[in-house]
Design a protein around this motif. Structure first.
Motif, PDB file in Angstrom:
ATOM      1  N   ASN A   5     -11.318  -6.176  13.578  1.00 23.52           N
ATOM      2  CA  ASN A   5     -10.295  -6.645  12.725  1.00 23.52           C
ATOM      3  C   ASN A   5      -8.687  -6.698  12.225  1.00 23.52           C
ATOM      4  O   ASN A   5      -8.314  -6.010  13.455  1.00 23.52           O
ATOM      5  N   VAL A   6      -7.869  -7.084  11.331  1.00 25.42           N
ATOM      6  CA  VAL A   6      -7.018  -8.117  12.028  1.00 25.42           C
ATOM      7  C   VAL A   6      -6.117  -7.065  10.917  1.00 25.42           C
ATOM      8  O   VAL A   6      -6.648  -7.175   9.445  1.00 25.42           O
ATOM      9  N   ILE A   7      -4.980  -6.571  10.838  1.00 25.89           N
ATOM     10  CA  ILE A   7      -3.851  -5.616   9.962  1.00 25.89           C
ATOM     11  C   ILE A   7      -3.079  -5.990   9.907  1.00 25.89           C
ATOM     12  O   ILE A   7      -2.141  -5.853  10.744  1.00 25.89           O
ATOM     13  N   SER A   8      -2.020  -6.718   8.773  1.00 23.85           N
ATOM     14  CA  SER A   8      -0.574  -7.564   9.975  1.00 23.85           C
ATOM     15  C   SER A   8      -0.457  -7.427   8.239  1.00 23.85           C
ATOM     16  O   SER A   8      -0.757  -7.751   7.291  1.00 23.85           O
ATOM     17  N   GLY A   9       1.203  -8.020   8.554  1.00 26.67           N
ATOM     18  CA  GLY A   9       2.005  -7.948   7.317  1.00 26.67           C
ATOM     19  C   GLY A   9       2.092  -7.332   6.140  1.00 26.67           C
ATOM     20  O   GLY A   9       2.677  -7.677   4.968  1.00 26.67           O
ATOM     21  N   ASN A  10       1.876  -6.322   6.501  1.00 24.91           N
ATOM     22  CA  ASN A  10       1.010  -5.430   5.629  1.00 24.91           C
ATOM     23  C   ASN A  10       2.927  -4.281   4.791  1.00 24.91           C
ATOM     24  O   ASN A  10       3.419  -3.757   5.856  1.00 24.91           O
ATOM     25  N   THR A  11       3.018  -4.016   3.733  1.00 22.00           N
ATOM     26  CA  THR A  11       3.605  -2.800   4.089  1.00 22.00           C
ATOM     27  C   THR A  11       3.851  -1.448   3.252  1.00 22.00           C
ATOM     28  O   THR A  11       3.048  -1.539   1.716  1.00 22.00           O
ATOM     29  N   ILE A  12       3.424  -0.358   4.287  1.00 22.73           N
ATOM     30  CA  ILE A  12       2.869   0.175   4.085  1.00 22.73           C
ATOM     31  C   ILE A  12       3.541   1.744   3.501  1.00 22.73           C
ATOM     32  O   ILE A  12       4.311   2.118   5.117  1.00 22.73           O
ATOM     33  N   LEU A  13       4.135   2.652   2.436  1.00 24.13           N
ATOM     34  CA  LEU A  13       5.493   3.211   2.151  1.00 24.13           C
ATOM     35  C   LEU A  13       4.049   4.324   1.708  1.00 24.13           C
ATOM     36  O   LEU A  13       3.945   4.696   0.393  1.00 24.13           O
ATOM     37  N   GLU A  14       4.800   5.687   2.081  1.00 26.79           N
ATOM     38  CA  GLU A  14       4.851   7.271   1.735  1.00 26.79           C
ATOM     39  C   GLU A  14       3.624   7.998   1.128  1.00 26.79           C
ATOM     40  O   GLU A  14       3.547   8.227   0.178  1.00 26.79           O
ATOM     41  N   ASN A  15       2.798   6.787   1.944  1.00 20.67           N
ATOM     42  CA  ASN A  15       1.195   7.911   2.307  1.00 20.67           C
ATOM     43  C   ASN A  15       1.346   9.026   2.639  1.00 20.67           C
ATOM     44  O   ASN A  15       2.150   9.581   3.349  1.00 20.67           O
ATOM     45  N   ARG A  16       0.490  10.334   2.226  1.00 19.72           N
ATOM     46  CA  ARG A  16       0.574  11.275   1.882  1.00 19.72           C
ATOM     47  C   ARG A  16       0.346  11.932   3.309  1.00 19.72           C
ATOM     48  O   ARG A  16       0.898  12.768   4.439  1.00 19.72           O
ATOM     49  N   PHE A  17      -0.147  11.108   4.322  1.00 19.94           N
ATOM     50  CA  PHE A  17      -0.676  11.364   5.613  1.00 19.94           C
ATOM     51  C   PHE A  17      -0.196  10.074   6.622  1.00 19.94           C
ATOM     52  O   PHE A  17       0.260  10.333   6.615  1.00 19.94           O
ATOM     53  N   VAL A  56       0.737  -1.108  -0.435  1.00 17.99           N
ATOM     54  CA  VAL A  56      -0.210  -0.100   0.343  1.00 17.99           C
ATOM     55  C   VAL A  56       0.488   1.266   0.153  1.00 17.99           C
ATOM     56  O   VAL A  56       1.697   1.393   0.775  1.00 17.99           O
ATOM     57  N   ALA A  57       0.809   1.675  -1.258  1.00 16.46           N
ATOM     58  CA  ALA A  57       1.616   2.554  -1.726  1.00 16.46           C
ATOM     59  C   ALA A  57       1.434   4.013  -2.631  1.00 16.46           C
ATOM     60  O   ALA A  57       0.401   3.624  -3.100  1.00 16.46           O
ATOM     61  N   LEU A  58       1.909   5.247  -1.385  1.00 15.06           N
ATOM     62  CA  LEU A  58       1.559   6.788  -2.420  1.00 15.06           C
ATOM     63  C   LEU A  58      -0.113   7.146  -2.856  1.00 15.06           C
ATOM     64  O   LEU A  58       0.083   7.981  -3.614  1.00 15.06           O
ATOM     65  N   ASN A  59      -0.766   6.430  -1.474  1.00 15.83           N
ATOM     66  CA  ASN A  59      -1.744   7.095  -1.784  1.00 15.83           C
ATOM     67  C   ASN A  59      -2.194   8.613  -1.334  1.00 15.83           C
ATOM     68  O   ASN A  59      -1.057   8.645  -0.596  1.00 15.83           O
ATOM     69  N   ARG A  60      -2.729   9.020  -1.564  1.00 15.98           N
ATOM     70  CA  ARG A  60      -2.777  10.779  -1.288  1.00 15.98           C
ATOM     71  C   ARG A  60      -4.062  10.892  -0.614  1.00 15.98           C
ATOM     72  O   ARG A  60      -3.753  12.171   0.219  1.00 15.98           O
ATOM     73  N   GLN A  61      -4.117  10.490   0.493  1.00 14.54           N
ATOM     74  CA  GLN A  61      -4.333  10.717   1.711  1.00 14.54           C
ATOM     75  C   GLN A  61      -3.741   9.107   3.109  1.00 14.54           C
ATOM     76  O   GLN A  61      -2.501   9.766   3.055  1.00 14.54           O
ATOM     77  N   ASP A  62      -4.493   8.178   3.351  1.00 12.12           N
ATOM     78  CA  ASP A  62      -3.962   7.153   4.615  1.00 12.12           C
ATOM     79  C   ASP A  62      -3.407   5.735   3.215  1.00 12.12           C
ATOM     80  O   ASP A  62      -4.360   5.198   2.670  1.00 12.12           O
ATOM     81  N   GLY A  63      -2.400   5.214   3.684  1.00 14.09           N
ATOM     82  CA  GLY A  63      -2.180   4.082   3.685  1.00 14.09           C
ATOM     83  C   GLY A  63      -3.742   3.057   3.762  1.00 14.09           C
ATOM     84  O   GLY A  63      -4.765   2.577   2.620  1.00 14.09           O
ATOM     85  N   ILE A  64      -3.914   3.047   5.096  1.00 14.11           N
ATOM     86  CA  ILE A  64      -5.053   2.045   5.462  1.00 14.11           C
ATOM     87  C   ILE A  64      -6.102   2.430   6.226  1.00 14.11           C
ATOM     88  O   ILE A  64      -4.600   2.836   7.916  1.00 14.11           O
ATOM     89  N   VAL A  65      -6.817   2.626   6.153  1.00 18.94           N
ATOM     90  CA  VAL A  65      -7.941   3.544   7.425  1.00 18.94           C
ATOM     91  C   VAL A  65      -8.824   2.391   7.624  1.00 18.94           C
ATOM     92  O   VAL A  65     -10.044   1.879   6.957  1.00 18.94           O
ATOM     93  N   LEU A  66      -9.312   2.736   9.634  1.00 22.77           N
ATOM     94  CA  LEU A  66     -10.561   1.627   9.689  1.00 22.77           C
ATOM     95  C   LEU A  66     -11.586   2.433  10.761  1.00 22.77           C
ATOM     96  O   LEU A  66     -10.953   3.885  11.588  1.00 22.77           O
ATOM     97  N   HIS A  67     -11.766   3.453   9.894  1.00 15.69           N
ATOM     98  CA  HIS A  67     -13.568   4.473  10.633  1.00 15.69           C
ATOM     99  C   HIS A  67     -14.420   3.443  10.944  1.00 15.69           C
ATOM    100  O   HIS A  67     -15.170   2.563  10.516  1.00 15.69           O
ATOM    101  N   SER A  68     -14.832   3.458  11.805  1.00 10.73           N
ATOM    102  CA  SER A  68     -15.857   3.058  13.162  1.00 10.73           C
ATOM    103  C   SER A  68     -15.879   1.415  12.554  1.00 10.73           C
ATOM    104  O   SER A  68     -16.932   0.849  12.713  1.00 10.73           O
ATOM    105  N   ALA A  69     -14.679   0.711  13.246  1.00  8.57           N
ATOM    106  CA  ALA A  69     -14.368  -0.151  12.367  1.00  8.57           C
ATOM    107  C   ALA A  69     -14.148  -1.548  14.042  1.00  8.57           C
ATOM    108  O   ALA A  69     -13.181  -0.893  14.501  1.00  8.57           O
TER     109      ALA A  69
END
Length: 530
Positions: free
Chosen positions: A285-297, A269-282
């Motif tokens: 959930n399990v968020i694991s093993g991801n590579t999350i780079l260079e997102n704007r916020f 998950v990279a170079l997105n113009r807001q957040d990489g991964i968002v949980l909103h009222s969630a």
């Protein structure tokens, strides 16, 4: 009459009885000869149909209507074109009862309201076609299952390119879905579908959406340059989002909105113009093993009462604001993450009862926390994120305290508050590098093979990370898509039937039993003639 003659007559009699039955079985089960069609048509007999020419600017409400099972429509590369009028359909598959085994292939369908629509169909195939410039959905499944949609180019439709409504156990694979309002959309109890190895890019809203649907797998897709989110889940549970490339989308990379018990793992998950991964009222959930780079916020953001989630074993680097942000959310677990080169490592605002431990933190500011949270577990046996023999707190790049007893934990400057940025409590067991032969005497001993699960208690979470961090400057390589089908698939998602080929004829079943039953009668007749 001699013995040989009697045997010969018996054999002939059996053949005369069996052959008519065998012939009828072949006729009823075998496919008919190909039928050529050259204009809009109603297909109400099973068979193999071949389109022999383009159909241009048709004024029909439904150009090809299929109302029976066991049909193959082969477009032979031709085009079915409408005028874009409301409620028109290029190819409509619907019978008075449930249909089975309907295949549409190798054609272009454009400028209808819906391009191809299957309704109440079980088993079938939509393949190798171009569905473009329709004013509704490109491909629309309603109350259908065990359909495979593969190898299609679905672009420039005004609604989602591929849309499933109350349709389960389908496979959507190897399609190019671009320049639609949304790429692929699963909605209204569309459960246990497999979305695999598609290119869902450059859509005007989102790449892939899952709304009010459960237990779907979204895997190995390229999801990039969509105007809004890459992947969006709403009121969805039990879904697995894995091994996708989610890159350069106009809003968040992956957004879980009011969704629970989903797994987001091994994505790039990279170079997105807001957040990489968002949980909103969630929650849960399990968020694991991801590579999350260079997102704007932010790399990973939990907010608006997102609770009991686990964020573990991710690489979160070079995001412009926070690596992990928790806002107005409680009882989450943040563990075993490599968080580096962000403005903030872990940022908590108005959030309580979160557990943050065994993370590698090397950021401009490693922490900010104005709530009541825990930054370590009790001293516990297990390899920590910098290779030490015990788990406890986090590794802090700016911790300058000392380990006076060689157990891998700092014993001075406690609790560590990241320069005063943790307002309440802090890390009482900050990690420091140790020698290879270091050991520790844990307060608590638990298995190092436990898996991370959402929980507010330290006893139920993992006690070791899957790898140790040896260099804070290492950037993981970007995963690549593959056409290999994952070994884990939903139950019931087996290969779907297509075509109209019948079963291979064999001399068995009722025909054989009837022949054997008549043998005594034939023998009596032969004996009487003697």
């Amino acid at each position: 009459m001699g013995k040989i003659a009697r045997i010969t007559l018996l054999f002939i009699a059996i053949i005369l009885i069996i052959l008519p039955n065998l012939s009828r079985a072949n006729i009823s089960n075998a496919p008919s000869q190909p039928v050529n069609i050259s204009s809009c048509a109603l297909i109400n007999q099973s068979g193999y149909y071949i389109l022999t020419r383009d159909i241009n600017a048709s004024e029909s409400m439904m150009c090809i209507m299929i109302t029976v099972s066991n049909v193959v429509l082969d477009g032979a590369g031709h085009t079915i074109e409408g005028l874009g009028n409301y409620h028109t359909i290029g190819i409509y598959v619907k019978g008075s009862t449930t249909l089975t085994n309907v295949t549409v292939r190798n054609l272009t369908v454009k400028e209808w309201f819906h391009g191809i629509r299957y309704e109440n169909v079980i088993g079938g195939l939509i393949e190798d076609s171009m569905i473009t410039k329709n004013f509704g959905f490109g491909i629309f499944l309603s109350q259908s299952r065990n359909i495979t949609i593969t190898g299609n180019a679905v672009d420039s439709n005004y609604c989602p390119g591929i849309f499933l409504h109350n349709s389960s156990d389908n496979t959507i694979s190897d399609n190019s879905v671009s320049f639609n309002t949304e790429g692929i959309s699963l909605s209204a109890s569309s459960n246990s579908n497999l979305v695999l190895d598609n290119n869902a890019s450059s859509n005007t809203n989102r790449g892939i959406t899952v709304t009010y649907s459960n237990n779907n797998t979204v895997s190995m897709n390229y999801i990039g340059r969509n105007i809004h989110e890459g992947i969006f889940l709403q009121e969805a549970g039990g879904n697995t989002i894995t091994k996708n490339n989610v890159i350069s989308n106009g809003y968040h990379g992956i957004n879980l909105y009011s969704s629970r018990q989903n797994i987001v793992t091994d994505n790039y998950v990279a170079l997105n113009r807001q957040d990489g991964i968002v949980l909103h009222s969630a929650s849960q959930n399990v968020i694991s093993g991801n590579t999350i780079l260079e997102n704007r916020f932010r790399g990973v953001s939990l907010w608006k009462s997102s609770g009991s989630n686990t964020v573990a074993s991710n690489t979160i680097r070079a995001n412009k604001d926070a690596g992990i942000s928790i806002d107005s959310s409680n009882r989450n677990i943040i563990a075993h993450n490599n968080v580096g080169s962000n403005r903030y490592g872990v940022f908590l605002f108005n959030s309580n009862d979160n557990l943050i431990y065994d993370n590698y933190l090397n950021n401009t500011k490693n922490a900010q926390d104005n709530g009541e949270n825990r930054w370590n577990i009790e001293k516990t046996a297990g390899t920590n994120i910098v290779g030490g023999p015990c788990l406890g707190g986090n590794y802090w790049s700016d911790y300058s305290g000392r380990d006076t007893d060689g157990d891998g934990f700092g014993n001075t400057m406690l609790p560590y508050t990241a320069g005063g940025n943790i307002l309440h409590g802090g890390d009482y067991l900050p990690l420091v590098p140790v020698s290879e032969n270091a050991s520790c005497t844990p307060v608590t001993t638990t298995s190092t093979t436990s898996t991370v699960s959402p929980s507010s208690t330290a006893s139920s979470i993992a006690t070791s990370s899957t790898s140790t961090v040896s260099s804070s400057t290492t950037t993981p390589s970007k995963p690549t898509s593959s056409t290999t089908t994952p070994t884990t698939t939903s139950e019931g998602r087996e290969g779907t039937a297509s075509g109209t080929g019948g079963e291979k004829a064999t001399i068995c079943g009722p025909a054989l039993l009837l022949g054997l039953a008549l043998i005594p009668f034939i023998l009596r007749k032969l004996k009487g003639k003697r």
